[in-house]
Design a protein around this motif. Structure first.
Motif, short mmCIF file in Angstrom:
data_model
loop_
_atom_site.label_atom_id
_atom_site.label_comp_id
_atom_site.label_asym_id
_atom_site.label_seq_id
_atom_site.Cartn_x
_atom_site.Cartn_y
_atom_site.Cartn_z
N GLY A 62 -2.77 3.94 -2.93
CA GLY A 62 -2.59 2.86 -3.89
C GLY A 62 -2.47 1.52 -3.18
N LEU A 76 -3.08 10.68 -12.03
CA LEU A 76 -3.51 11.25 -10.75
C LEU A 76 -3.59 12.77 -10.80
CD1 LEU A 76 -1.46 9.02 -8.27
CD2 LEU A 76 -3.95 9.06 -8.54
N VAL A 94 1.01 6.72 -14.28
CA VAL A 94 0.12 6.70 -13.11
C VAL A 94 0.08 8.08 -12.45
CG1 VAL A 94 -0.14 5.83 -10.76
CG2 VAL A 94 0.29 4.24 -12.62
N SER A 151 -10.45 4.51 1.70
CA SER A 151 -9.28 5.35 1.44
C SER A 151 -9.57 6.81 1.73
CB SER A 151 -8.82 5.17 -0.01
OG SER A 151 -8.40 3.85 -0.26
N THR A 205 -7.64 1.35 -12.08
CA THR A 205 -6.75 0.20 -11.92
C THR A 205 -5.47 0.44 -12.72
OG1 THR A 205 -7.72 -0.95 -13.81
CG2 THR A 205 -8.69 -1.37 -11.64
N TYR A 206 -4.42 -0.30 -12.38
CA TYR A 206 -3.18 -0.18 -13.15
C TYR A 206 -2.57 -1.56 -13.36
CZ TYR A 206 -0.05 -1.10 -9.20
OH TYR A 206 0.61 -1.70 -8.16
N TYR A 234 -5.34 2.71 -7.83
CA TYR A 234 -5.00 4.00 -7.25
C TYR A 234 -6.30 4.77 -7.04
CZ TYR A 234 0.05 3.78 -7.46
OH TYR A 234 1.36 3.45 -7.24
N ALA A 285 -3.34 10.47 -2.84
CA ALA A 285 -3.74 9.23 -3.49
C ALA A 285 -3.37 8.06 -2.59
CB ALA A 285 -3.06 9.07 -4.84
N THR A 333 3.80 4.04 3.72
CA THR A 333 3.83 2.92 2.79
C THR A 333 4.52 1.73 3.43
OG1 THR A 333 4.42 2.24 0.54
CG2 THR A 333 6.06 3.52 1.76
N GLY A 335 -1.39 -2.52 -4.26
CA GLY A 335 -0.84 -3.30 -5.37
C GLY A 335 -0.40 -4.68 -4.94
N PRO A 353 -11.08 6.92 -9.30
CA PRO A 353 -10.24 5.75 -9.02
C PRO A 353 -10.00 4.93 -10.29
CG PRO A 353 -11.96 5.97 -7.37
CD PRO A 353 -12.29 6.94 -8.46
N TYR A 365 0.85 -1.19 0.00
CA TYR A 365 0.00 0.00 0.00
C TYR A 365 0.89 1.24 0.00
CZ TYR A 365 0.93 1.04 4.92
OH TYR A 365 1.56 1.37 6.10
#
Length: 246
Positions: A144, A90, A86, A164, A98-99, A130, A142, A65, A146, A96, A45
């Motif tokens: 994120g 932002l 990304v 979030s 996805t990546y 994100y 932001a 993080t 992953g 929101p 995160y």
């Protein structure tokens, strides 16, 4: 504006995990972000402020993080931020998304596609989401998440967006109380500002002060809040005018 606090403490995460009502310290938020990450099957995160065009280091934008320090150092050493699709997304959008590290980095125009993909795959952050967030003052950030899991469902995205937004708001509120205007700067905050004013980078300051880059950024962020500034440059200017550094 949505009142996230009204219902969030009763929201059950996957696997029966619930959000604690007592979120009064940054460590509480760090624990909850970790709970949310695991509950939804992610491995990492990231909580960050959306960087401006002149920001060159990802480490300067990170609030919280569990990404490894080695990854962040490698990312910044390769100057990956300025060409990140990304980050550009932002800056342009509040929706929101996805990546996918392999697919999205094809959009890079700096020739660093393969380097970016290798970094994220080595860290195990190959795909995720994100979520643009903001606090009551409009500060843009932001969150994120992953890992290697498959793409989130629309229901999961809605839940993650809700969570979030609430958690980022609490984090900013805690930081604002801790670093309210008028609070005195600590010795470490003044030291970091002194070296920042001398033109040293975060990496150089960390080496000089024998601290981690995370810790240096933490001190500088607290000084920025205490001096009611919007960025590091303004913080240094205010500190110089106030005679806090020379």
């Amino acid at each position: 504006m949505n009142d996230f606090s009204r219902d969030v403490t009763s929201l059950a995460l996957p696997k029966g995990v619930r959000i604690s009502e007592n979120l009064s310290h940054e460590d509480d938020l760090r624990q909850v972000f970790g709970q949310v990450m695991k509950a939804y099957g992610f491995d990492g995160y990231l909580v960050m402020f959306v960087p401006g065009k002149d920001t060159r280091l990802l480490s300067e934008t990170v609030v919280m993080t569990n990404w490894s320090k080695k990854f962040l150092r490698s990312y910044d050493a390769a100057c990956m931020l300025s060409g990140s699709p990304v980050i550009e997304h932002l800056r342009r959008s509040t929706v929101p998304f996805t990546y996918n590290a392999r697919l999205d980095n094809r959009e890079r125009d700096d020739g660093k596609n393969d380097v970016a993909v290798e970094l994220f795959e080595r860290e195990g952050l190959v795909r995720g989401v994100y979520i643009p967030v903001h606090d009551i003052h409009g500060t843009r950030g932001a969150v994120g998440f992953g890992g290697t899991r498959e793409l989130v469902s629309s229901k999961e995205m809605t839940e993650l967006t809700f969570l979030s937004g609430y958690l980022f708001g609490r984090l900013c509120e805690i930081g604002g109380k801790r670093g309210r205007k008028g609070a005195p700067l600590s010795r470490r905050e003044i030291e970091c500002l002194h070296w920042a004013a001398a033109g040293k980078t975060t990496t150089e300051m960390a080496r000089i002060l024998e601290l981690s880059e995370y810790t240096v950024n933490h001190y500088l962020s607290r000084a920025t809040r205490k001096l009611d500034s919007v960025n590091r440059v303004q913080t240094i200017a205010k500190a110089l005018r106030a005679g806090l550094i020379n």
